[in-house]
Design an enzyme around this catalytic site. Structure first.
Site, PDB file in Angstrom:
ATOM      1  N   PHE A 239      56.425  32.531  11.824  1.00 15.41           N
ATOM      2  CA  PHE A 239      55.641  33.002  10.685  1.00 15.41           C
ATOM      3  C   PHE A 239      56.307  34.176   9.969  1.00 15.41           C
ATOM      4  O   PHE A 239      55.724  35.232   9.789  1.00 15.41           O
ATOM      5  CB  PHE A 239      54.244  33.395  11.170  1.00 15.41           C
ATOM      6  N   GLU A 596      55.520  32.264  20.364  1.00 11.66           N
ATOM      7  CA  GLU A 596      56.523  32.444  19.321  1.00 11.66           C
ATOM      8  C   GLU A 596      57.720  33.313  19.690  1.00 11.66           C
ATOM      9  O   GLU A 596      58.845  33.011  19.263  1.00 11.66           O
ATOM     10  CB  GLU A 596      55.847  33.039  18.077  1.00 11.66           C
TER      11      GLU A 596
END
Length: 714
Positions: A239, A596
């Protein structure tokens, strides 16, 4: 019916690349962009201290495809009393419920959104399936029968969007003697496609991670979102963080080269210390163990310095194969910067036989979320995990769910489920207090007897739980708040071997050490680390999307033309360690998010490959090996050298450039300053910019080994 449709259209002027959008100033509002500041970077650039080095350049990062196993799919069917039930491959059931209700013109309570186990998502199923869900829902409501839609791989890749490409223009001031960063100014541009989707949140996260693990006393970053006539880009694992890391680590490599210090020494000198603050004001405290434990431990267990010496000795033989080694730190913020998303709900129902049904607001996508939440429930109730069964996610059981994203799914949903368990336990304690003492053969037998007694005494055995991260959220207008709940820190050491005749790279050994707190499921977390790292290899070194520059059509739209990492790309030695004796006070059972962060650790492979390329004779005098003249827009310029046959001419070209760059780097610049728009004004550099373009594909490695510089049009 579809074949009978004829579409009449005429071509209009289009903007198909990020560079075109930047040049045309084709920005989404607010046109001034986002700005984050710490210290006084403009003043430092106006009056730099004696002996400071000025470094300028650009970094370009690409689109990449999610390539989840299951393509976008949805099925809608009419239910009882006018309700529409929709099952979809989504990370965000509540958003599906909301948009379908809007499309049908009904309240949300007339729509039930369900998500069973999803075949991979990586961010690509947060929003890009909404149009499909609305389409099947409208058709189902009109026809009063089930309607299903599944995209082919080619349709999915061509329409559902990818990771946002970024262009970073940076300007850095460094203390020459110590290699410490003094000031940093970065202008970031992202390509969101024709609509916004999550473009601004992605930009926010990118700007808050441009420091990575390094303290910059004077920091300024501005971000703008560009509009192009291409499919909308969307959320992707990381992101915005993988793009930001590519920028700051490029800068650190240049600092190491220009100061003559080993890169790991430069990184260590600039790492955050206790009581310092990030550019958004988050404090670095005892919970931040990167410099105190993670970095020194990996430096020792990976035997980095000895292996680095061996790599240099191996490269000195000037053979066909060259080795590279890199050590990379990581700081990764966990949680939604949008405050209201940091919440979750769960429903726990204890059956009269002692078994437990669990429903939570997260979505299982192969990341092990159900296993972790079930484990948290079994720990809270002190029952064997086999007694806990997780039901598919449904808005009929858990309303107002947040998307399963940002590595926060386990934190939020496990805490909500544990809250429900504690509510049930308080009721059971009153029942237990009135029971006659007796012995049990096992904890399971005791639990089942207690539940049976509670049922017979008409005690409620189900409960809804709720959890919210309080105090998380950042106000960009006032530059105040706490954008993340906590940080995950990690480090990776990667060794590669490059075949200079083919450009092929083999990943010899990877050592990773992560502070994951008290892991809920260590085996699941290790699997997440390994998978994320391989996906990161694809981003930084392999995956290459190609577009028709005249029509904007995607050329690499299938597995035959778009190559992702495979089992053959797994490092020969892959060592994953989780920091022992660590506890996170900000999450359930002392754990930390894991989904992530490991992806960014794969940038160590890019840096190691870069070292291997630089060991080739023709590359030795070229800083970072990827320098291009500042002619025209930077987008599309390959970060690569020329072919072997062009080496002599290219080397002479590079020698001229190196002289100009060193003049700039040694402080002989024309007093450049930061303009009102955040861009770099004035300053030297002789018309040259240091440009690094990701990914470093095999073709680029082969060309770079020649040591030259490609023309901008190449």
């Amino acid at each position: 019916a579809a074949a009978a449709v004829r579409v009449t259209y005429r071509p209009l002027p289009s903007v198909l690349s990020l560079s075109e959008a930047v040049e045309a100033e084709n920005f989404h509002p607010p046109y001034s962009g986002l700005l984050t500041e710490y210290g006084n970077a403009p003043q430092m650039f106006r009056s730099p201290p004696d002996g400071a080095l000025l470094i300028e350049g650009c970094v370009s990062t690409p689109r990449t495809e999610h390539f989840y196993l299951e393509t976008q799919s949805a099925r809608a069917a009419p239910g009882d009393n006018g309700v529409i039930e929709i099952d979809s491959a989504t990370q965000n059931p509540t958003r599906v419920q909301l948009e379908v209700a809007r499309a049908l013109g009904v309240p949300m309570h007339r729509v039930v959104s369900r998500a069973s186990k999803v075949g991979g998502a990586f961010g690509g199923k947060e929003s890009r399936n909404l149009g499909m869900c609305c389409a099947v829902a409208v058709a189902a409501a009109a026809a009063r029968r089930p309607v299903r839609m599944v995209l082919s791989r080619r349709e999915d890749m061509s329409t559902s969007g990818q990771r946002h490409p970024f262009l970073f223009r940076y300007k850095c001031l460094v203390e020459a003697a110590s290699a410490r960063l003094l000031a940093l100014d970065i202008e970031a541009f992202s390509d969101t496609g024709f609509s916004l989707d999550y473009a601004w949140p992605v930009m926010e996260i990118a700007l808050t991670h441009l420091d990575n693990a390094y303290f910059v006393p004077n920091f300024r970053a501005r971000g703008r979102v560009c509009k192009t006539n291409t499919p909308t880009n969307t959320a992707f694992r990381g992101f915005g963080r993988p793009q930001a890391l590519a920028c700051i680590e490029t800068i650190m490599e240049r600092v190491a080269h220009l100061t003559g210090l080993p890169s790991h020494v430069v990184r260590e000198r600039n790492m955050y210390r206790k009581n310092q603050r990030t550019p958004t004001g988050m404090p670095i405290n005892d919970d931040f163990k990167l410099l105190s434990r993670v970095w020194p431990q990996l430096l020792q267990t990976s035997d980095y310095e000895k292996r680095l010496h061996n790599a240099h000795a191996f490269n000195a033989l000037k053979g066909r194969y060259r080795r590279g080694l890199a050590l990379l730190p990581l700081k990764h913020g966990i949680g939604f910067a949008t405050a209201h998303l940091n919440q979750a709900a769960a429903l726990v129902s204890v059956q009269s036989d002692g078994s437990v049904q669990l429903s939570h607001g997260g979505v299982e996508m192969g990341q092990g979320l159900d296993s972790k939440v079930a484990w948290a429930v079994s720990q809270a109730l002190s029952t064997p995990p086999r007694l806990v069964h997780v039901l598919p996610t449904s808005t009929a059981r858990c309303a107002n769910t947040s998307p399963t994203a940002c590595s926060s799914g386990s934190d939020l949903n496990s805490a909500a489920a544990a809250d429900a368990c504690h509510r049930i336990l308080r009721r059971l304690e009153r029942v237990k207090a009135n029971m006659a003492p007796r012995s049990y053969a096992s904890r399971e037998e005791e639990w089942c007897h207690l539940v049976e007694c509670a049922y017979l005494k008409k005690v409620q055995l189900s409960a809804s739980g709720f959890h919210a991260h309080e105090g998380v959220g950042f106000d960009w207008a006032t530059q105040t708040g706490r954008p993340f709940m906590y940080f995950v820190t990690a480090a990776a050491c990667c060794e590669v071997e490059l075949d200079v005749l083919t450009g092929a790279v083999s990943f010899e050994r990877v050592d990773m050490l992560l502070d994951l707190g008290r892991s809920l499921q260590p085996l699941v977390d290790r699997g997440q680390v390994e998978g994320a790292f391989l996906q990161g290899l694809g981003y930084y070194l392999m995956e290459d999307m190609r577009w028709d520059t005249s029509s904007g059509a995607l050329i690499t739209d299938s597995p035959s033309t778009y190559k992702i990492p495979s089992a053959a790309d797994t490092p020969l030695e892959l060592r994953v360690d989780i920091l022992s004796d660590s506890f996170n006070p900000h999450a359930i059972l002392g754990s930390r998010g894991v989904g992530e962060p490991p992806l960014m650790l794969a940038a160590s492979a890019f840096l190691a490959t870069q070292m291997a390329i630089q060991s080739v004779d023709a590359c030795q005098r070229i800083p970072c090996a990827f320098d291009l003249p500042d002619v025209g827009p930077p987008e599309g310029r390959c970060a690569e050298g020329a072919k072997h046959g062009e080496g002599r001419e290219a080397q002479a070209h590079a020698d001229e450039r190196v002289g100009k760059e060193y003049a700039t780097a040694n402080g002989k610049y024309g007093g450049g300053s930061i303009g009102d728009g955040g861009g770099i004004e004035g300053g030297g550099g002789g018309g040259w910019h240091h440009v690094v373009c990701f990914p470093l594909t095999p073709e680029k490695r082969l060309l770079a080994a020649g040591g030259g510089v490609l023309r901008p049009d190449q």
